[in-house]
Scaffold this motif. Structure first.
Motif, PDB file in Angstrom:
ATOM      1  N   ALA A 208       0.852  -1.375   0.084  1.00  0.00           N
ATOM      2  CA  ALA A 208      -0.127   0.101  -0.113  1.00  0.00           C
ATOM      3  C   ALA A 208       0.925   1.116  -0.070  1.00  0.00           C
ATOM      4  N   VAL A 209       0.752   2.001  -1.007  1.00  0.00           N
ATOM      5  CA  VAL A 209       1.492   3.219  -1.041  1.00  0.00           C
ATOM      6  C   VAL A 209       0.488   4.594  -0.989  1.00  0.00           C
ATOM      7  N   PHE A 210       0.755   5.373  -0.026  1.00  0.00           N
ATOM      8  CA  PHE A 210      -0.011   6.567   0.346  1.00  0.00           C
ATOM      9  C   PHE A 210       0.811   7.828  -0.127  1.00  0.00           C
ATOM     10  N   ILE A 211       0.114   8.486  -0.731  1.00  0.00           N
ATOM     11  CA  ILE A 211       0.865   9.934  -1.412  1.00  0.00           C
ATOM     12  C   ILE A 211      -0.309  10.835  -0.945  1.00  0.00           C
ATOM     13  N   ALA A 212       0.266  11.855   0.002  1.00  0.00           N
ATOM     14  CA  ALA A 212      -0.715  12.741   0.637  1.00  0.00           C
ATOM     15  C   ALA A 212      -0.009  14.485   0.531  1.00  0.00           C
ATOM     16  N   GLY A 213      -0.896  15.334   0.287  1.00  0.00           N
ATOM     17  CA  GLY A 213      -0.424  16.592   0.093  1.00  0.00           C
ATOM     18  C   GLY A 213      -1.147  17.488   0.986  1.00  0.00           C
ATOM     19  N   GLY A 214      -0.719  18.477   1.976  1.00  0.00           N
ATOM     20  CA  GLY A 214      -1.425  19.356   2.572  1.00  0.00           C
ATOM     21  C   GLY A 214      -2.361  18.577   3.499  1.00  0.00           C
ATOM     22  N   SER A 215      -3.795  18.958   3.860  1.00  0.00           N
ATOM     23  CA  SER A 215      -4.572  18.378   4.766  1.00  0.00           C
ATOM     24  C   SER A 215      -5.063  17.246   4.315  1.00  0.00           C
ATOM     25  N   GLY A 216      -4.700  16.840   2.956  1.00  0.00           N
ATOM     26  CA  GLY A 216      -4.781  15.517   2.525  1.00  0.00           C
ATOM     27  C   GLY A 216      -4.350  14.257   3.280  1.00  0.00           C
ATOM     28  N   LEU A 217      -3.402  14.504   4.216  1.00  0.00           N
ATOM     29  CA  LEU A 217      -3.008  13.873   5.271  1.00  0.00           C
ATOM     30  C   LEU A 217      -3.889  13.003   5.993  1.00  0.00           C
ATOM     31  N   SER A 218      -5.136  13.648   6.231  1.00  0.00           N
ATOM     32  CA  SER A 218      -6.106  13.171   7.111  1.00  0.00           C
ATOM     33  C   SER A 218      -6.481  11.693   6.662  1.00  0.00           C
ATOM     34  N   SER A 219      -7.087  11.575   5.648  1.00  0.00           N
ATOM     35  CA  SER A 219      -7.524  10.106   5.313  1.00  0.00           C
ATOM     36  C   SER A 219      -6.489   8.850   5.322  1.00  0.00           C
ATOM     37  N   PRO A 220      -5.237   9.302   4.787  1.00  0.00           N
ATOM     38  CA  PRO A 220      -4.129   8.234   4.727  1.00  0.00           C
ATOM     39  C   PRO A 220      -3.698   7.916   6.454  1.00  0.00           C
ATOM     40  N   GLN A 221      -3.789   9.202   7.114  1.00  0.00           N
ATOM     41  CA  GLN A 221      -3.559   8.913   8.545  1.00  0.00           C
ATOM     42  C   GLN A 221      -4.350   7.937   9.266  1.00  0.00           C
ATOM     43  N   SER A 222      -5.579   7.923   8.978  1.00  0.00           N
ATOM     44  CA  SER A 222      -6.678   7.148   9.439  1.00  0.00           C
ATOM     45  C   SER A 222      -6.361   5.530   8.743  1.00  0.00           C
ATOM     46  N   MET A 223      -6.097   5.485   7.430  1.00  0.00           N
ATOM     47  CA  MET A 223      -5.986   4.244   6.832  1.00  0.00           C
ATOM     48  C   MET A 223      -4.737   3.561   7.534  1.00  0.00           C
ATOM     49  N   ILE A 224      -3.734   4.251   7.762  1.00  0.00           N
ATOM     50  CA  ILE A 224      -2.237   3.676   8.068  1.00  0.00           C
ATOM     51  C   ILE A 224      -2.613   3.286   9.691  1.00  0.00           C
ATOM     52  N   LEU A 225      -3.142   4.165  10.458  1.00  0.00           N
ATOM     53  CA  LEU A 225      -3.386   3.678  11.782  1.00  0.00           C
ATOM     54  C   LEU A 225      -4.105   2.384  11.862  1.00  0.00           C
ATOM     55  N   ASP A 226      -5.269   2.396  11.082  1.00  0.00           N
ATOM     56  CA  ASP A 226      -6.045   1.159  11.195  1.00  0.00           C
ATOM     57  C   ASP A 226      -5.311   0.136  10.615  1.00  0.00           C
ATOM     58  N   MET A 227      -4.667  -0.037   9.571  1.00  0.00           N
ATOM     59  CA  MET A 227      -3.815  -0.970   9.170  1.00  0.00           C
ATOM     60  C   MET A 227      -2.781  -1.496  10.202  1.00  0.00           C
ATOM     61  N   LEU A 228      -2.341  -0.538  10.889  1.00  0.00           N
ATOM     62  CA  LEU A 228      -1.127  -0.867  11.654  1.00  0.00           C
ATOM     63  C   LEU A 228      -1.626  -1.738  12.974  1.00  0.00           C
ATOM     64  N   GLU A 229      -2.837  -1.037  13.473  1.00  0.00           N
ATOM     65  CA  GLU A 229      -3.474  -1.466  14.456  1.00  0.00           C
ATOM     66  C   GLU A 229      -3.940  -2.859  14.350  1.00  0.00           C
ATOM     67  N   GLU A 230      -4.404  -3.210  13.112  1.00  0.00           N
ATOM     68  CA  GLU A 230      -4.980  -4.649  12.851  1.00  0.00           C
ATOM     69  C   GLU A 230      -3.961  -5.636  12.452  1.00  0.00           C
ATOM     70  N   GLY A 231      -2.727  -5.412  12.755  1.00  0.00           N
ATOM     71  CA  GLY A 231      -1.646  -6.158  12.382  1.00  0.00           C
ATOM     72  C   GLY A 231      -1.318  -6.378  10.919  1.00  0.00           C
ATOM     73  N   ASP A 232      -1.635  -5.607  10.083  1.00  0.00           N
ATOM     74  CA  ASP A 232      -1.674  -5.745   8.568  1.00  0.00           C
ATOM     75  C   ASP A 232       0.050  -5.861   8.361  1.00  0.00           C
ATOM     76  N   LYS A 233       0.299  -6.971   7.569  1.00  0.00           N
ATOM     77  CA  LYS A 233       1.927  -7.141   7.564  1.00  0.00           C
ATOM     78  C   LYS A 233       2.307  -6.846   6.035  1.00  0.00           C
ATOM     79  N   ARG A 234       1.568  -6.398   5.203  1.00  0.00           N
ATOM     80  CA  ARG A 234       1.940  -5.920   3.849  1.00  0.00           C
ATOM     81  C   ARG A 234       2.900  -4.515   4.069  1.00  0.00           C
ATOM     82  N   PRO A 235       3.730  -4.401   3.018  1.00  0.00           N
ATOM     83  CA  PRO A 235       4.597  -3.084   2.961  1.00  0.00           C
ATOM     84  C   PRO A 235       3.687  -1.815   2.886  1.00  0.00           C
ATOM     85  N   ILE A 236       3.937  -0.961   3.787  1.00  0.00           N
ATOM     86  CA  ILE A 236       3.041   0.087   3.659  1.00  0.00           C
ATOM     87  C   ILE A 236       4.047   1.441   3.617  1.00  0.00           C
ATOM     88  N   THR A 237       3.644   2.090   2.644  1.00  0.00           N
ATOM     89  CA  THR A 237       4.583   3.613   2.490  1.00  0.00           C
ATOM     90  C   THR A 237       3.735   4.729   2.494  1.00  0.00           C
TER      91      THR A 237
END
Length: 353
Positions: A208-237
């Motif tokens: 999963a590759v997240f590219i964010a600019g400005g306040s567009g960080l909000s959605s990727p922040q939620s998505m990444i925190l959720d993936m890591l909390e659930e123990g997702d093991k795929r590469p996340i950038t």
């Protein structure tokens, strides 16, 4: 008074109150229709009227052209029935989409935090938990502002009774001016949600590759925190773009996550660092940082883009040149009320979600 709207080809029937839009009624009754912006500018919710009368509402002339109006097409997010109706929609539900119903909430402001010189973090306590998928957004009713304003949810879904928004100050923007200059801790605002189809395709085991600019960080922040909390093991950038260090907000959060999780990488990029920033990281635009980080090849990943339209367009071009194609690119453009019409007058490469 209410009207019955039958949705073909599924045969679902929804009850629509007088003055209520077809999309609002559908989402509140758990009936899925394609949608994205909910404000009449993106055309994702375009449907064909087979029977019945309706008011087209404030559909943008760029999203719903005169020829399409003559053919009986409407935007479900703007259209209000004036009789019982039958509509035909392009039903194509992603298996990873949870489809939580839209509900109304009362949000009490618990904290207002300066994230950068132009972006505030606004935190709410909700009167009841909200079920949502990381990446979705809410609509906010702002006092004295006509219409609703959409903001992506920045907290993870497990924090269901709280709401974190990242609000960029838009010059002369009525909604963001109120939120930046008048909103206070303890104030209450009406919230509805969740909306949107920007979410992680968890059934796909590609990186999963997240590219964010400005306040567009909000959605990727939620998505990444959720993936890591659930123990997702795929590469996340996460590749985060900003103008200078002052605008590179929540940097410490992601640097710490980079140290804590072996499968998470954080790549910040500044396109115009200040002399006193002492910047040692990547200098350039965020799509250029992505190109350098992945050595020009993105195949084997899914990309999630969130930010202003110019950033999105540049990132799409870079990703496609690096062998990533439509099926693996998902996006959420941050278009303000002021520039929505201008953005929709351009031809999109493909669906915005």
């Amino acid at each position: 008074m209410s009207y019955e709207v039958t949705v073909e080809p599924t045969g679902d029937v929804i009850e629509v109150e007088e003055g209520q839009t077809i999309l609002d009624a559908a989402l509140r009754q758990g009936v899925w229709l394609p949608f994205a912006c909910c404000h009449g500018t993106c055309a994702t919710c375009k449907v064909q009227v087979l029977e019945g009368e309706s008011d087209l509402g404030n559909a943008s002339p760029f999203a719903l052209m005169d020829m399409e109006r003559d053919e009986g097409k409407v935007l479900a997010c703007c259209c209000t029935p004036e009789s019982d109706m039958v509509i035909e929609a392009d039903i194509d539900v992603d298996d990873d989409f949870a489809g939580y119903p839209v509900l109304d909430f009362i949000g009490t402001v618990s904290e207002i935090r300066d994230l950068s010189p132009t972006i505030k973090g606004i935190f709410f306590e909700l009167d009841k938990p909200m079920e949502f998928q990381a990446g979705q957004y809410i609509n906010l009713n702002i006092p004295g502002v006509e219409g609703k304003r959409a903001f992506s949810i920045a907290n993870k879904p497990s924090d269901a009774s709280t709401l974190e928004l990242h609000v960029r100050m838009v010059p002369n923007g009525a909604g963001t001016t109120y939120l930046h200059e008048q909103l206070e801790v303890g104030d209450t605002l009406d919230v509805s949600g969740p909306y949107g189809q920007f979410f992680v395709r968890k059934s796909d085991d590609q990186g999963a590759v997240f590219i964010a600019g400005g306040s567009g960080l909000s959605s990727p922040q939620s998505m990444i925190l959720d993936m890591l909390e659930e123990g997702d093991k795929r590469p996340i950038t996460l590749l985060q773009g900003a103008r200078n260090v002052a605008e590179l907000y929540n940097r410490e959060l992601f640097e710490n996550l980079d140290k804590e999780f072996d499968n998470f990488s954080y790549v910040p990029a500044l396109n115009a660092p200040e002399e006193n920033d002492n910047w040692q990281g990547f200098t350039g635009f965020v799509h250029e940082a992505a190109l350098a980080h992945f050595n020009g090849r993105f195949d084997g990943n899914k990309a999630y883009l969130c930010g202003p339209p110019p950033m999105i367009d540049a990132a799409i071009t870079t990703l496609m040149q690096g062998r990533l194609f439509e099926r693996d690119i998902h996006m959420e453009r941050f278009v303000t009320a002021a520039d929505g019409a201008e953005e929709q007058s351009k031809s999109a490469l493909f669906k915005r979600i």
